[in-house]
Design a protein around this motif. Structure first.
Motif, PDB file in Angstrom:
ATOM      1  N   ILE A 137       0.829  -1.201   0.000  1.00 48.62           N
ATOM      2  CA  ILE A 137       0.000   0.000   0.000  1.00 48.62           C
ATOM      3  C   ILE A 137       0.865   1.254   0.000  1.00 48.62           C
ATOM      4  O   ILE A 137       0.555   2.233  -0.693  1.00 48.62           O
ATOM      5  CB  ILE A 137      -0.960  -0.036   1.206  1.00 48.62           C
ATOM      6  N   GLU A 138       1.948   1.229   0.745  1.00 44.59           N
ATOM      7  CA  GLU A 138       2.870   2.373   0.722  1.00 44.59           C
ATOM      8  C   GLU A 138       3.421   2.586  -0.692  1.00 44.59           C
ATOM      9  O   GLU A 138       3.520   3.717  -1.173  1.00 44.59           O
ATOM     10  CB  GLU A 138       4.020   2.163   1.697  1.00 44.59           C
ATOM     11  N   TYR A 139       3.766   1.482  -1.355  1.00 49.46           N
ATOM     12  CA  TYR A 139       4.282   1.572  -2.724  1.00 49.46           C
ATOM     13  C   TYR A 139       3.245   2.174  -3.663  1.00 49.46           C
ATOM     14  O   TYR A 139       3.554   3.071  -4.461  1.00 49.46           O
ATOM     15  CB  TYR A 139       4.690   0.181  -3.226  1.00 49.46           C
ATOM     16  N   PHE A 140       2.010   1.689  -3.587  1.00 48.80           N
ATOM     17  CA  PHE A 140       0.956   2.224  -4.452  1.00 48.80           C
ATOM     18  C   PHE A 140       0.745   3.718  -4.205  1.00 48.80           C
ATOM     19  O   PHE A 140       0.541   4.477  -5.151  1.00 48.80           O
ATOM     20  CB  PHE A 140      -0.349   1.463  -4.229  1.00 48.80           C
ATOM     21  N   ALA A 141       0.774   4.120  -2.938  1.00 48.77           N
ATOM     22  CA  ALA A 141       0.583   5.537  -2.607  1.00 48.77           C
ATOM     23  C   ALA A 141       1.691   6.392  -3.224  1.00 48.77           C
ATOM     24  O   ALA A 141       1.425   7.467  -3.777  1.00 48.77           O
ATOM     25  CB  ALA A 141       0.554   5.715  -1.094  1.00 48.77           C
ATOM     26  N   ALA A 145      -7.583   1.565  -3.953  1.00 50.72           N
ATOM     27  CA  ALA A 145      -8.194   1.677  -2.633  1.00 50.72           C
ATOM     28  C   ALA A 145      -7.778   0.468  -1.815  1.00 50.72           C
ATOM     29  O   ALA A 145      -7.442  -0.591  -2.358  1.00 50.72           O
ATOM     30  CB  ALA A 145      -9.719   1.760  -2.743  1.00 50.72           C
ATOM     31  N   ALA A 146      -7.794   0.638  -0.486  1.00 44.06           N
ATOM     32  CA  ALA A 146      -7.420  -0.446   0.417  1.00 44.06           C
ATOM     33  C   ALA A 146      -8.659  -0.977   1.124  1.00 44.06           C
ATOM     34  O   ALA A 146      -9.502  -0.205   1.591  1.00 44.06           O
ATOM     35  CB  ALA A 146      -6.405   0.043   1.442  1.00 44.06           C
ATOM     36  N   PHE A 181      -1.681   4.921   7.294  1.00 36.99           N
ATOM     37  CA  PHE A 181      -2.398   4.963   6.024  1.00 36.99           C
ATOM     38  C   PHE A 181      -2.863   6.392   5.719  1.00 36.99           C
ATOM     39  O   PHE A 181      -2.768   6.858   4.577  1.00 36.99           O
ATOM     40  CB  PHE A 181      -3.603   4.027   6.056  1.00 36.99           C
ATOM     41  N   GLU A 182      -3.375   7.074   6.742  1.00 40.11           N
ATOM     42  CA  GLU A 182      -3.838   8.446   6.556  1.00 40.11           C
ATOM     43  C   GLU A 182      -2.696   9.364   6.133  1.00 40.11           C
ATOM     44  O   GLU A 182      -2.889  10.263   5.308  1.00 40.11           O
ATOM     45  CB  GLU A 182      -4.470   8.957   7.854  1.00 40.11           C
TER      46      GLU A 182
END
Length: 257
Positions: A40-44, A57-58, A77-78
């Motif tokens: 998720i960090e990578y996608f962000a 989206a997660a 995440f925020e």
């Protein structure tokens, strides 16, 4: 500033297998563990870099036998501008009469919910946090326990559903992910339910460690062997070879080089 080592490895997987494309809407399964958190960090970061025009989206699928999603991880995440949606599923209630609760059943039910949510909300891809070790362990489990040469491919398009499963961590070994998580201070949750009983997976993990001495380069070469299959040098019946060759040529997971 250069990319973290883990993200450079994911970049290569994304490029080699065409995992992210313009127009994609990707649903990432967020378990709360280090693997999905790193993904998720990578996608962000990739979305912020605007290398492709894609959305993601997660989604966390909560069950009655697992602890709630960690509040500190939610704050992380925020900070990445990634909202997390949580849905609940009663895995024990879905268990068929006479069957024993286990990890496979729980993961199957959670995967079903990911798939249903993706279809209902217009996502064309589901990203899962399976890494290199997971893929190689599955390869050994299937070969040694089932006599079958198969594993989890980096990219798998369902025949019955308009969804493709992608595994961007497919080239990243677990130690690289652990190092990245430690460096970035992830609050990593693991399942602590009373139904964990996967001796086959644990045995495969030990066998893989013995085979490669936990050397990342050797794991990479074993993974690459799945992309460099010499069909004519396998003990496959002549009558079935062309059928197998046709299947392999159309495979989106491990395209032959």
């Amino acid at each position: 500033m250069s990319q973290p080592k883990l993200f450079r490895i994911i970049d290569r997987a994304v490029q080699d297998y065409g995992l992210i494309q313009n127009g994609d809407r990707i649903l990432v399964g967020a378990s709360g563990g280090k693997d999905s958190t790193a993904l998720i960090e990578y996608f962000a970061q990739r979305k912020a870099q605007k290398r492709e025009d894609f959305d993601f989206a997660a989604l966390h699928v909560a069950t009655e036998i697992a602890p709630p999603f960690n509040e500190e991880l939610l704050k992380l995440f925020e900070s990445w501008n990634v909202p997390l949606q949580v849905i609940e599923v009663k895995v024990l209630e879905r268990l068929k009469e006479g069957k024993k609760m286990n990890c496979w059943w729980c993961s199957t039910q959670r995967r079903t919910e990911l798939n249903n949510f993706a279809i209902a909300n217009g996502f064309n891809k589901i990203a899962l946090g399976h890494h290199l070790d997971d893929i190689l362990e599955t390869l050994l489990m299937n070969a040694l326990n089932r006599g079958e040469l198969s594993t989890m491919p980096p990219k798998l398009k369902y025949n019955k559903y308009p969804v493709t499963v992608i595994r961007p961590l497919c080239m990243a070994d677990v130690n690289t992910i652990i190092a990245h998580a430690n460096e970035h201070h992830y609050i990593s949750a693991t399942c602590t339910c009373n139904y964990q009983e996967n001796s086959a997976r644990k045995d495969a993990r030990k066998r893989l460690a013995d085979l490669t001495q936990n050397n990342a380069a050797e794991k990479q070469r074993l993974f690459m062997a799945l992309r460099n299959v010499r069909l004519d040098y396998l003990t496959y019946p002549d009558s079935e070879l062309e059928k197998f060759r046709g299947f392999y040529d159309n495979c989106t997971g491990f395209d032959q080089k």
